[in-house]
Design a protein around this motif. Structure first.
Motif, PDB file in Angstrom:
ATOM      1  N   ASN A 173      30.544  19.518  59.834  1.00 27.90           N
ATOM      2  CA  ASN A 173      29.762  19.752  61.007  1.00 27.90           C
ATOM      3  C   ASN A 173      30.816  19.397  62.233  1.00 27.90           C
ATOM      4  N   GLU A 174      31.622  18.660  62.044  1.00 29.34           N
ATOM      5  CA  GLU A 174      32.587  18.213  63.199  1.00 29.34           C
ATOM      6  C   GLU A 174      33.606  19.555  63.314  1.00 29.34           C
ATOM      7  N   SER A 175      33.919  20.231  62.054  1.00 31.71           N
ATOM      8  CA  SER A 175      35.093  21.329  62.010  1.00 31.71           C
ATOM      9  C   SER A 175      34.087  22.734  62.596  1.00 31.71           C
ATOM     10  N   GLU A 176      32.916  22.690  62.130  1.00 29.79           N
ATOM     11  CA  GLU A 176      32.234  23.949  62.789  1.00 29.79           C
ATOM     12  C   GLU A 176      32.086  23.818  64.639  1.00 29.79           C
ATOM     13  N   ARG A 177      31.867  22.495  64.942  1.00 29.19           N
ATOM     14  CA  ARG A 177      32.058  22.373  66.255  1.00 29.19           C
ATOM     15  C   ARG A 177      33.298  22.594  67.063  1.00 29.19           C
ATOM     16  N   PHE A 178      34.419  22.289  66.380  1.00 25.48           N
ATOM     17  CA  PHE A 178      35.554  22.410  66.887  1.00 25.48           C
ATOM     18  C   PHE A 178      35.931  24.036  67.063  1.00 25.48           C
ATOM     19  N   LEU A 179      35.404  24.737  65.937  1.00 28.45           N
ATOM     20  CA  LEU A 179      35.577  26.163  65.845  1.00 28.45           C
ATOM     21  C   LEU A 179      34.959  26.785  66.928  1.00 28.45           C
ATOM     22  N   ALA A 180      33.451  26.441  66.856  1.00 29.85           N
ATOM     23  CA  ALA A 180      32.625  27.131  67.789  1.00 29.85           C
ATOM     24  C   ALA A 180      33.053  26.955  69.345  1.00 29.85           C
ATOM     25  N   SER A 181      33.872  25.838  69.608  1.00 28.06           N
ATOM     26  CA  SER A 181      34.258  25.667  71.057  1.00 28.06           C
ATOM     27  C   SER A 181      35.764  25.690  71.263  1.00 28.06           C
ATOM     28  N   PHE A 182      36.418  26.244  70.474  1.00 29.60           N
ATOM     29  CA  PHE A 182      37.987  26.285  70.423  1.00 29.60           C
ATOM     30  C   PHE A 182      38.399  27.289  71.524  1.00 29.60           C
ATOM     31  N   TYR A 183      37.819  28.435  71.670  1.00 33.14           N
ATOM     32  CA  TYR A 183      38.231  29.283  72.782  1.00 33.14           C
ATOM     33  C   TYR A 183      37.807  28.711  74.121  1.00 33.14           C
ATOM     34  N   GLN A 184      36.800  28.178  74.221  1.00 34.21           N
ATOM     35  CA  GLN A 184      36.132  27.375  75.511  1.00 34.21           C
ATOM     36  C   GLN A 184      37.124  26.435  75.959  1.00 34.21           C
ATOM     37  N   SER A 185      37.277  25.333  74.614  1.00 36.50           N
ATOM     38  CA  SER A 185      38.176  24.425  74.951  1.00 36.50           C
ATOM     39  C   SER A 185      39.672  24.449  75.561  1.00 36.50           C
ATOM     40  N   ILE A 186      40.173  25.696  75.187  1.00 36.45           N
ATOM     41  CA  ILE A 186      41.480  26.018  75.719  1.00 36.45           C
ATOM     42  C   ILE A 186      41.388  27.126  76.987  1.00 36.45           C
ATOM     43  N   ARG A 187      40.054  27.081  77.105  1.00 32.02           N
ATOM     44  CA  ARG A 187      39.827  27.860  78.447  1.00 32.02           C
ATOM     45  C   ARG A 187      40.231  29.527  78.516  1.00 32.02           C
ATOM     46  N   LEU A 188      40.007  29.993  77.385  1.00 30.99           N
ATOM     47  CA  LEU A 188      40.485  31.333  77.193  1.00 30.99           C
ATOM     48  C   LEU A 188      39.360  32.190  77.694  1.00 30.99           C
ATOM     49  N   PRO A 189      39.799  33.327  78.467  1.00 33.15           N
ATOM     50  CA  PRO A 189      38.815  34.154  78.968  1.00 33.15           C
ATOM     51  C   PRO A 189      38.410  35.353  78.081  1.00 33.15           C
ATOM     52  N   THR A 190      37.365  34.842  76.970  1.00 36.09           N
ATOM     53  CA  THR A 190      37.084  35.680  75.965  1.00 36.09           C
ATOM     54  C   THR A 190      36.511  37.214  76.466  1.00 36.09           C
ATOM     55  N   GLU A 191      35.618  37.052  77.364  1.00 40.58           N
ATOM     56  CA  GLU A 191      34.858  38.144  77.811  1.00 40.58           C
ATOM     57  C   GLU A 191      35.998  39.385  78.513  1.00 40.58           C
ATOM     58  N   THR A 192      37.019  38.750  79.306  1.00 42.18           N
ATOM     59  CA  THR A 192      37.883  39.542  79.805  1.00 42.18           C
ATOM     60  C   THR A 192      38.803  40.136  78.878  1.00 42.18           C
ATOM     61  N   LEU A 193      38.992  39.379  77.859  1.00 41.41           N
ATOM     62  CA  LEU A 193      40.114  39.796  76.884  1.00 41.41           C
ATOM     63  C   LEU A 193      39.224  40.638  75.744  1.00 41.41           C
ATOM     64  N   GLY A 194      37.774  40.659  75.851  1.00 47.95           N
ATOM     65  CA  GLY A 194      37.194  41.440  74.793  1.00 47.95           C
ATOM     66  C   GLY A 194      37.237  40.676  73.224  1.00 47.95           C
ATOM     67  N   ILE A 195      37.058  39.214  73.348  1.00 50.72           N
ATOM     68  CA  ILE A 195      37.242  38.614  71.970  1.00 50.72           C
ATOM     69  C   ILE A 195      36.018  38.227  71.585  1.00 50.72           C
ATOM     70  N   PRO A 196      35.619  38.505  70.477  1.00 56.86           N
ATOM     71  CA  PRO A 196      34.123  38.315  70.029  1.00 56.86           C
ATOM     72  C   PRO A 196      34.135  37.030  69.443  1.00 56.86           C
ATOM     73  N   LYS A 197      33.082  36.354  69.622  1.00 53.57           N
ATOM     74  CA  LYS A 197      32.591  35.000  68.892  1.00 53.57           C
ATOM     75  C   LYS A 197      31.753  35.127  67.735  1.00 53.57           C
ATOM     76  N   LEU A 198      31.756  34.089  66.990  1.00 56.88           N
ATOM     77  CA  LEU A 198      30.953  34.321  65.820  1.00 56.88           C
ATOM     78  C   LEU A 198      29.420  33.707  66.030  1.00 56.88           C
ATOM     79  N   ASP A 199      28.386  34.541  65.706  1.00 52.78           N
ATOM     80  CA  ASP A 199      26.986  33.935  66.194  1.00 52.78           C
ATOM     81  C   ASP A 199      26.636  32.701  65.525  1.00 52.78           C
ATOM     82  N   TRP A 200      27.040  32.686  64.224  1.00 54.52           N
ATOM     83  CA  TRP A 200      26.562  31.746  63.093  1.00 54.52           C
ATOM     84  C   TRP A 200      27.276  30.270  63.829  1.00 54.52           C
ATOM     85  N   LEU A 201      28.629  30.421  64.296  1.00 50.31           N
ATOM     86  CA  LEU A 201      29.159  29.257  64.592  1.00 50.31           C
ATOM     87  C   LEU A 201      28.488  28.581  66.166  1.00 50.31           C
ATOM     88  N   THR A 202      28.048  29.264  67.018  1.00 51.50           N
ATOM     89  CA  THR A 202      27.373  29.008  68.016  1.00 51.50           C
ATOM     90  C   THR A 202      26.110  29.052  68.033  1.00 51.50           C
TER      91      THR A 202
END
Length: 330
Positions: free
Chosen positions: A301-330
């Motif tokens: 469960n902890e690993s899933e949380r880490f992966l789900a929040s990875f882009y956010q935790s490093i403050r990567l602008p995913t929407e600007t870069l067009g990077i998709p997120k995995l729905d099942w993780l979030t």
């Protein structure tokens, strides 16, 4: 060992000491490192030498060079074990800005003009992961039909379907990345380590040993560093953000590169290595692998949380870069 080294290389060391996992000795301001090469093919060693020579020419004096024997060969047999002897300039004690140094290393490695075939892994992740997954799935089915007996096997049988799905997600993420994102100049292949961690360069006192080099996408090293830091480190998220920021200041990643990095984090490498290690050892080191698989499963469960929040935790602008997120993780 000293006499055998003299016979093979014409060098008589005054004393042998350990440098990380390797035996080493000093001659004036040069450190010599004796490395067992296992079953590495000659063609791989030739490419490693070509890459190490190139990096030295580029000005990276921390890269170790291959030393020939008195007969002119680069492999010696000592006590029925094949070795390579490497030599590097003695590095001064210093604090390492690891992200920046890795970025500079990748920039230099990207300039290599020759052809690399034996060490090349660029564009091969999907095929390599699929092959590994298929092998383990067939093995899992065989153990399932034979009814597991040990505690480790029961954990493996019950947990594998989840990690099968995780691995398939990682493979699909690579496929989608290759279809949707356009590789940039920053995505050119460069020199990477087989498994880069925060300990790798430190354990050899900042000497870079080419014996585990591969030619791959730079996100390989970044992902493995992040994976290891998350699994082993305290205050992991803060250290990961600092490391990636240091790297980006020198060698920014493209959207394509960020997606490959995430795909590599998604692939459950530690789980695969634990199961494979257990069965390859014949169950001989059972307590070690039992403890390891239990820790992996406890942190699901902890690993899933880490992966789900990875882009956010490093403050990567995913929407600007067009990077998709995995729905099942979030």
């Amino acid at each position: 060992m000293k006499e055998l080294l003299y016979e093979q290389y014409g060098i008589r060391p005054s004393d042998l000491s350990m440098l990380g996992p390797y035996q080493s000795f000093w001659v004036r301001n040069k450190v010599y490192i004796l490395i067992p090469i296992g079953k590495r093919k000659e063609e791989e060693l030739i490419e490693m030498k070509q890459l190490s020579d190139f990096m030295t020419e580029q000005g990276d004096l921390s890269v170790a060079a291959f030393v020939p024997t008195v007969q002119g060969y680069y492999v010696s047999e000592i006590r029925e074990v094949n070795y390579c002897l490497l030599r590097a300039v003695r590095q001064t004690e210093r604090s390492m800005n690891e992200g920046r140094e890795l970025g500079m290393f990748h920039l230099r490695g990207r300039l290599y003009p020759g052809e690399i075939s034996e060490l090349s892994r660029i564009g091969e992740w999907r095929e390599l992961w699929e092959k590994r997954l298929d092998q383990l799935e067939k093995f899992w089915y065989g153990r399932l039909t034979n009814h597991p007996t040990t505690s480790f096997e029961k954990l493996f049988i019950n947990s594998f379907p989840y990690y099968l799905g995780l691995a398939e997600n990682a493979i699909q993420y690579v496929v989608d990345t290759e279809l949707d994102a356009e590789p940039q100049v920053a995505d050119a292949a460069t020199i990477c380590q087989q498994r880069f961690t925060d300990r790798l360069w430190r354990q050899t006192n900042h000497v870079k040993v080419p014996i585990d080099w591969v030619f791959d996408h730079p996100s390989r090293d970044l992902a493995e560093w992040v994976r290891h830091m998350y699994e082993e480190g305290e205050q992991a998220e803060e250290k990961i953000m600092t490391f990636l920021g240091e790297y980006e200041a020198v060698a920014p990643l493209s959207a394509f590169g960020w997606r490959l990095l995430f795909a590599r984090l998604l692939f459950p490498l530690q789980y695969f290595e634990t199961v494979e290690g257990y069965y390859l050892s014949g169950g001989g080191d059972q307590p070690f692998y039992q403890d390891r698989i239990e820790r992996i499963l406890e942190k699901t469960n902890e690993s899933e949380r880490f992966l789900a929040s990875f882009y956010q935790s490093i403050r990567l602008p995913t929407e600007t870069l067009g990077i998709p997120k995995l729905d099942w993780l979030t």
